[in-house]
Scaffold this motif. Sequence first.
Motif, short mmCIF file in Angstrom:
data_model
loop_
_atom_site.label_atom_id
_atom_site.label_comp_id
_atom_site.label_asym_id
_atom_site.label_seq_id
_atom_site.Cartn_x
_atom_site.Cartn_y
_atom_site.Cartn_z
N LYS A 177 75.99 55.64 95.80
CA LYS A 177 75.99 57.01 96.29
C LYS A 177 74.99 57.86 95.53
CE LYS A 177 79.05 60.63 97.74
NZ LYS A 177 80.42 61.01 98.04
N ALA A 178 74.90 57.64 94.21
CA ALA A 178 73.94 58.41 93.42
C ALA A 178 72.51 58.08 93.82
CB ALA A 178 74.14 58.12 91.93
N ILE B 20 71.76 59.85 97.06
CA ILE B 20 71.58 61.30 96.86
C ILE B 20 70.22 61.59 96.24
CG2 ILE B 20 72.44 63.29 95.57
CD1 ILE B 20 75.26 62.24 96.10
N VAL B 21 69.80 60.76 95.29
CA VAL B 21 68.47 60.92 94.69
C VAL B 21 67.40 60.74 95.77
CG1 VAL B 21 66.83 59.83 93.11
CG2 VAL B 21 69.15 60.29 92.36
#
Length: 102
Positions: free
Chosen positions: A2-3, A6-7
């Motif tokens: 998820k990170a 998002i990045v």
Amino acid sequence: MKALSIVGLIFAIISIFIPIFGILIAMLCSLLALITFVKQPTISGAIFGINIFSTAFLSPVLASIAANSGIDTYLFFVKYHVVLMFVAFILYFIFRKKNSVA
């Protein structure tokens, strides 16, 4: 994952406003979206949508290249994002979890 997605989304939005290297950043973001599509299809789909829209319609660098050297370079960059999106869809359908009731 998820990170990472998002990045990729943040950099895809930033790549709209960067004139020359924004195209390369968008290509990198499409690769990130391909990697994260199975776990985060919504955010990764948004990354692909942003990249296709910004490359096809909002990139003045590609418009000037297409005017000078022909449309082949323009189509390469647009097709790059579209092909990666289709590969991500295929991988999603192959590797998604199947909810089977036994």
